[in-house]
Design an enzyme around this catalytic site. Structure first.
Site, PDB file in Angstrom:
ATOM      1  N   HIS A   1     -11.935  40.170  27.355  1.00  0.00           N
ATOM      2  CA  HIS A   1     -13.325  40.605  27.468  1.00  0.00           C
ATOM      3  C   HIS A   1     -13.475  41.957  26.780  1.00  0.00           C
ATOM      4  O   HIS A   1     -12.574  42.781  26.827  1.00  0.00           O
ATOM      5  CB  HIS A   1     -13.736  40.714  28.939  1.00  0.00           C
ATOM      6  CG  HIS A   1     -15.220  40.863  29.102  1.00  0.00           C
ATOM      7  ND1 HIS A   1     -15.859  42.069  28.899  1.00  0.00           N
ATOM      8  CD2 HIS A   1     -16.192  39.969  29.403  1.00  0.00           C
ATOM      9  CE1 HIS A   1     -17.165  41.892  29.081  1.00  0.00           C
ATOM     10  NE2 HIS A   1     -17.389  40.637  29.379  1.00  0.00           N
TER      11      HIS A   1
ATOM     12  N   LYS B   1     -21.080  34.299  39.335  1.00  0.00           N
ATOM     13  CA  LYS B   1     -22.026  35.322  39.798  1.00  0.00           C
ATOM     14  C   LYS B   1     -22.337  35.060  41.272  1.00  0.00           C
ATOM     15  O   LYS B   1     -22.140  33.936  41.717  1.00  0.00           O
ATOM     16  CB  LYS B   1     -23.326  35.242  38.981  1.00  0.00           C
ATOM     17  CG  LYS B   1     -23.148  35.205  37.478  1.00  0.00           C
ATOM     18  CD  LYS B   1     -22.897  36.575  36.916  1.00  0.00           C
ATOM     19  CE  LYS B   1     -22.806  36.540  35.385  1.00  0.00           C
ATOM     20  NZ  LYS B   1     -22.355  37.800  34.818  1.00  0.00           N
TER      21      LYS B   1
END
Length: 466
Positions: free
Chosen positions: A285, A166
């Site tokens: 994902h 992130k």
């Protein structure tokens, strides 16, 4: 006079067959049906069977050119859903000949393609599928599977640790690579591209791949452990996706990643085949899954998407956490986690498993727990998911007050403490907090992490109940 009786007819005359004995080769589906007012459940169940197989809304003369009895889907059982008004589970059997071999795409187009917009139903949800052994054998499944992955990584007897880098959008490639290096150096096994990191103006894919590969090898050299970074190969076309996977392989990366629902099953299966042929692990994902699986009465349950992924191919898949910020009821989550990992899973309605599923030795998929988890969750995660899992702490690593590497250290220490405690026979559910506290006495990094996240909880009632 015409040779057939024209006109609209009741589906249930042809497609509701309660006396039908299901065959070992049938694909069985459990649908949660909410009929419109005035539509009897048998007719609704039969309509689902018809519309997802050979039926159309009126009699057509070309029906006489084939054997409908051989090719039609049949609704063979209907039961009311306990505690819900006007909801039924309709069980439908499809003959195997309706499906193309080795194509998840075709399986879904047939079973859930058209029928969900059907007017006679207020809502429709596919709860589970029984995939017959004979059909499973037409798929290659996961590129490597759990055992081969452990052997490639040389990591045994514990869950693997990951971290999503992130901020997920906006970092330059070099800064991104630096974050990757710090996390891996601190003790994580994997770092991860975020699902929406593809190839944007602020960071083109090739630049990211190069810097991440450098980070990977530097961390490997310094720790003596094998490291990985999930390089997201998802792209706008299949050709571009394969190009990215080829580049990852050439750089010597051990694993690539794909968004299998937004990318589509056709692309995913192609990528899985490439990964198997070239020794790459494949991390999957599930971006977009909640669009399909979040409503209780309409759509598809995630366990169906998970089974489909095991057929299409992937070595890891995100599977909720049971404890973090994203939904997941414990028993139901463990139900589809078993469907991903185990070779044989018994029918168990209390865990949402409607059919016994035999995977005939198709490799298993490692479930990934990710989303709002931190060091205090470690005992619960270790107990719930067991060794064959990846525990992924994004904010739970990068949010550490001293930085990424200490954040990684904190997670690794917490994990090793939990695994050791479990192996010594301690009860993680009861003693979890004590175990973490004891470990933090000799790890200042863990102590700092414990301090930051001691109060954080994401507590909302879960939506996914039986």
């Amino acid at each position: 006079s015409v040779g057939f009786k024209a006109g609209v007819k009741d589906y249930k005359l042809t497609y509701y067959t309660p006396e039908y004995e299901t065959k070992d080769t049938d694909i069985l589906a459990a649908f949660r049906v909410t009929p419109q007012p005035g539509v009897p459940p048998e007719e609704a169940g039969a309509a689902v069977a018809a519309e997802s197989s050979t039926g159309t809304w009126t009699t057509v003369w070309t029906d006489g050119l084939t054997s409908l009895d051989r090719y039609k889907g049949r609704c063979y059982n209907i039961e009311p859903v306990a505690g819900e008004e006007n909801q039924y589970i309709a069980y439908v059997a499809y003959p195997l000949d309706l499906f193309e071999e080795g194509s998840v795409t075709n399986m879904f187009t047939s079973i859930v393609g058209n029928v969900f917009g059907f007017k006679a139903l207020r809502a429709l949800r596919l709860e589970d599928l029984r995939i017959p052994k004979s059909y499973i054998k037409t798929f290659e499944g996961p590129p490597h599977g759990i055992q081969v992955e452990r052997d490639k990584l040389n990591k045994y007897g514990r869950p693997l640790l990951g971290c999503t880098i992130k901020p997920k959008l906006g970092l330059s490639a070099k800064n991104y690579g630096r974050a990757v290096y710090e996390c891996l150096r601190g003790g994580l096994d994997f770092t991860k591209d975020d699902e929406n990191v593809n190839s944007q103006p602020f960071m083109r894919w090739r630049d990211r791949f190069l810097f991440c590969a450098e980070a990977l090898f530097k961390a490997q050299a310094e720790t003596g452990e094998i490291k990985g970074h999930y390089l997201n190969a998802t792209a706008g076309t299949c050709e571009e996706m394969i190009k990215r996977a080829v580049c990852a392989r050439e750089l010597g990366a051990p694993i690539v990643m794909h968004d299998y629902l937004t990318g589509g099953f056709t692309a995913n299966t192609s990528l899985a085949h490439y990964c198997r042929d070239n020794g790459l692990l494949l991390h999957i994902h599930r971006a977009m899954h909640a669009v399909i699986d979040r409503q209780k009465n309409h759509g598809m349950h995630f366990r169906v998407l998970a089974k489909a992924l095991r057929l299409s191919g992937g070595d890891h898949i995100h599977a909720g956490t049971v404890v973090g910020k994203l939904e997941g009821e414990r028993e139901i989550t463990l139900g589809f986690v078993d469907l991903l990992r185990d070779d044989f899973v018994e029918k168990d309605r209390s865990r949402g498993i409607y059919f016994t599923q035999d995977w005939v030795s198709l490799p298993g998929v490692i479930p990934v727990a990710s989303g709002g988890i931190h060091v205090w969750h470690m005992p619960a995660l270790t107990e719930i998911f067991g060794d064959d899992s990846v525990l992924q702490f994004g904010g739970g690593t990068l949010g550490h007050p001293w930085g990424n590497a200490p954040g990684a250290v904190a997670n690794r220490v917490a994990l090793e403490a939990c695994v050791q405690a479990r192996n010594e026979g301690r009860d993680l559910a009861r003693e979890g907090n004590t175990i973490i506290r004891e470990a933090s006495k000799w790890s200042p990094e863990l102590a700092a992490a414990c301090e930051v996240w001691k109060e954080i909880k994401f507590e909302f009632p879960a939506m996914d109940t039986l």
